[in-house]
Design a protein around this motif. Structure first.
Motif, mmCIF file in Angstrom:
data_model
loop_
_atom_site.group_PDB
_atom_site.id
_atom_site.type_symbol
_atom_site.label_atom_id
_atom_site.label_comp_id
_atom_site.label_asym_id
_atom_site.label_seq_id
_atom_site.Cartn_x
_atom_site.Cartn_y
_atom_site.Cartn_z
ATOM 1 N N ALA A 161 27.183 -31.045 -21.284
ATOM 2 C CA ALA A 161 28.101 -31.527 -22.314
ATOM 3 C C ALA A 161 28.161 -33.047 -22.274
ATOM 4 N N LEU A 162 28.366 -33.600 -23.421
ATOM 5 C CA LEU A 162 28.467 -35.045 -23.552
ATOM 6 C C LEU A 162 29.765 -35.508 -22.903
ATOM 7 N N SER A 163 29.654 -36.402 -21.921
ATOM 8 C CA SER A 163 30.854 -36.888 -21.235
ATOM 9 C C SER A 163 30.687 -38.342 -20.844
ATOM 10 N N ILE A 164 31.682 -39.133 -21.179
ATOM 11 C CA ILE A 164 31.651 -40.554 -20.841
ATOM 12 C C ILE A 164 32.188 -40.777 -19.431
ATOM 13 N N LYS A 222 22.158 -42.262 -24.599
ATOM 14 C CA LYS A 222 20.877 -41.551 -24.553
ATOM 15 C C LYS A 222 21.115 -40.046 -24.731
ATOM 16 N N GLN A 223 22.115 -39.506 -24.035
ATOM 17 C CA GLN A 223 22.455 -38.088 -24.168
ATOM 18 C C GLN A 223 22.865 -37.766 -25.600
ATOM 19 N N ALA A 224 23.693 -38.621 -26.185
ATOM 20 C CA ALA A 224 24.176 -38.410 -27.546
ATOM 21 C C ALA A 224 23.014 -38.439 -28.537
ATOM 22 N N GLN A 225 22.068 -39.348 -28.329
ATOM 23 C CA GLN A 225 20.911 -39.444 -29.220
ATOM 24 C C GLN A 225 20.060 -38.170 -29.125
ATOM 25 N N GLU A 226 19.838 -37.680 -27.897
ATOM 26 C CA GLU A 226 19.046 -36.460 -27.712
ATOM 27 C C GLU A 226 19.753 -35.260 -28.347
ATOM 28 N N ILE A 261 25.201 -23.091 -23.324
ATOM 29 C CA ILE A 261 24.925 -24.316 -24.079
ATOM 30 C C ILE A 261 26.169 -25.193 -24.149
ATOM 31 N N PRO A 262 25.980 -26.515 -24.218
ATOM 32 C CA PRO A 262 27.109 -27.434 -24.325
ATOM 33 C C PRO A 262 27.961 -27.135 -25.564
ATOM 34 N N PRO A 263 29.232 -27.535 -25.524
ATOM 35 C CA PRO A 263 30.153 -27.217 -26.617
ATOM 36 C C PRO A 263 29.690 -27.689 -27.992
ATOM 37 N N GLU A 264 29.023 -28.818 -28.060
ATOM 38 C CA GLU A 264 28.557 -29.329 -29.348
ATOM 39 C C GLU A 264 27.638 -28.303 -30.025
ATOM 40 N N TYR A 265 26.773 -27.661 -29.238
ATOM 41 C CA TYR A 265 25.867 -26.639 -29.777
ATOM 42 C C TYR A 265 26.629 -25.354 -30.089
ATOM 43 N N SER A 266 27.595 -25.003 -29.237
ATOM 44 C CA SER A 266 28.389 -23.786 -29.475
ATOM 45 C C SER A 266 29.153 -23.885 -30.783
ATOM 46 N N PHE A 267 29.823 -25.027 -31.003
ATOM 47 C CA PHE A 267 30.619 -25.178 -32.216
ATOM 48 C C PHE A 267 29.732 -25.156 -33.461
ATOM 49 N N ASP A 268 28.523 -25.689 -33.363
ATOM 50 C CA ASP A 268 27.559 -25.639 -34.458
ATOM 51 C C ASP A 268 27.162 -24.184 -34.747
ATOM 52 N N LEU A 269 26.908 -23.423 -33.693
ATOM 53 C CA LEU A 269 26.511 -22.017 -33.838
ATOM 54 C C LEU A 269 27.651 -21.187 -34.443
ATOM 55 N N ILE A 270 28.871 -21.429 -33.988
ATOM 56 C CA ILE A 270 30.047 -20.722 -34.516
ATOM 57 C C ILE A 270 30.216 -21.033 -36.003
ATOM 58 N N THR A 279 34.642 -26.303 -21.314
ATOM 59 C CA THR A 279 34.715 -26.567 -19.873
ATOM 60 C C THR A 279 34.094 -25.492 -18.989
ATOM 61 N N MET A 280 33.862 -24.298 -19.532
ATOM 62 C CA MET A 280 33.398 -23.194 -18.682
ATOM 63 C C MET A 280 32.101 -22.561 -19.176
ATOM 64 N N TYR A 281 31.358 -23.276 -20.000
ATOM 65 C CA TYR A 281 30.172 -22.677 -20.612
ATOM 66 C C TYR A 281 29.060 -22.355 -19.598
ATOM 67 N N MET A 282 29.159 -22.890 -18.390
ATOM 68 C CA MET A 282 28.155 -22.569 -17.371
ATOM 69 C C MET A 282 28.557 -21.348 -16.528
ATOM 70 N N GLU A 283 29.756 -20.833 -16.744
ATOM 71 C CA GLU A 283 30.247 -19.676 -15.991
ATOM 72 C C GLU A 283 29.614 -18.378 -16.499
ATOM 73 N N LYS A 284 29.720 -17.343 -15.682
ATOM 74 C CA LYS A 284 29.307 -16.001 -16.088
ATOM 75 C C LYS A 284 30.362 -15.455 -17.049
ATOM 76 N N LEU A 285 29.944 -14.668 -18.013
ATOM 77 C CA LEU A 285 30.863 -14.125 -18.995
ATOM 78 C C LEU A 285 31.912 -13.216 -18.352
ATOM 79 N N MET A 286 31.550 -12.506 -17.302
ATOM 80 C CA MET A 286 32.516 -11.636 -16.614
ATOM 81 C C MET A 286 33.685 -12.468 -16.069
ATOM 82 N N THR A 287 33.401 -13.642 -15.548
ATOM 83 C CA THR A 287 34.438 -14.551 -15.051
ATOM 84 C C THR A 287 35.368 -14.943 -16.196
ATOM 85 N N ILE A 288 34.802 -15.204 -17.354
ATOM 86 C CA ILE A 288 35.588 -15.604 -18.522
ATOM 87 C C ILE A 288 36.439 -14.444 -19.028
#
Length: 142
Positions: free
Chosen positions: A2-5, A14-18, A83-92, A114-123
């Motif tokens: 995820a994009l974080s300053i 660089k991350q934002a451009q990619e 996937i990072p939140p920016e991609y998730s929100f686009d997909l939604i 904040t938890m997109y790297m977690e297992k879905l069972m944890t969520i």
């Protein structure tokens, strides 16, 4: 990631451009974007089904059709892709859903940010702890 300053502003541009380049080059449809993310990440349909706690048939259908999508399925796929939140929100958005400012949707937003790297069972367990329902992942056709 995820994009974080917070980690230091040096790499953030660089991350934002990619990330911007990926977002701008994604197809306009949900199914096309799902296929593109799977290809970019290198995840198989079977592995995504396992990670998203959905059937292989459901993933197969989501890759080719926009019919019968539910917000719960889409969130499960976003988490399953890690996937990072920016991609998730686009997909939604491409699935035709909008996360509103209801308590449940704010929790979904927080999970995707904040938890997109977690297992879905944890969520799923966390959702119950928060007093929410688990994501409903049973397909009507199964």
């Amino acid at each position: 990631l995820a994009l974080s300053i917070q980690g230091g502003a040096k790499d953030v541009l660089k991350q934002a451009q990619e990330m911007s380049e990926v977002l701008l080059n994604l197809p306009g449809s949900f199914s096309g974007t799902l296929v593109a993310h799977m290809k970019r990440i290198g995840i198989t349909r079977e592995k995504l089904a396992e990670e998203a706690m959905l059937s292989d048939t459901t993933i197969k259908r989501m890759r080719t059709s926009e019919r019968d999508l539910t917000l719960d399925f889409v969130i499960a796929v976003c988490v399953g892709l890690h996937i990072p939140p920016e991609y998730s929100f686009d997909l939604i958005d491409k699935a035709g859903f909008r996360l509103r400012n209801t308590p449940e949707h704010l929790i979904y937003k927080s999970i995707l940010q904040t938890m997109y790297m977690e297992k879905l069972m944890t969520i799923q367990k966390l959702l119950v702890k928060c007093g929410c329902q688990e994501l409903r992942l049973k397909d009507k056709g199964e």
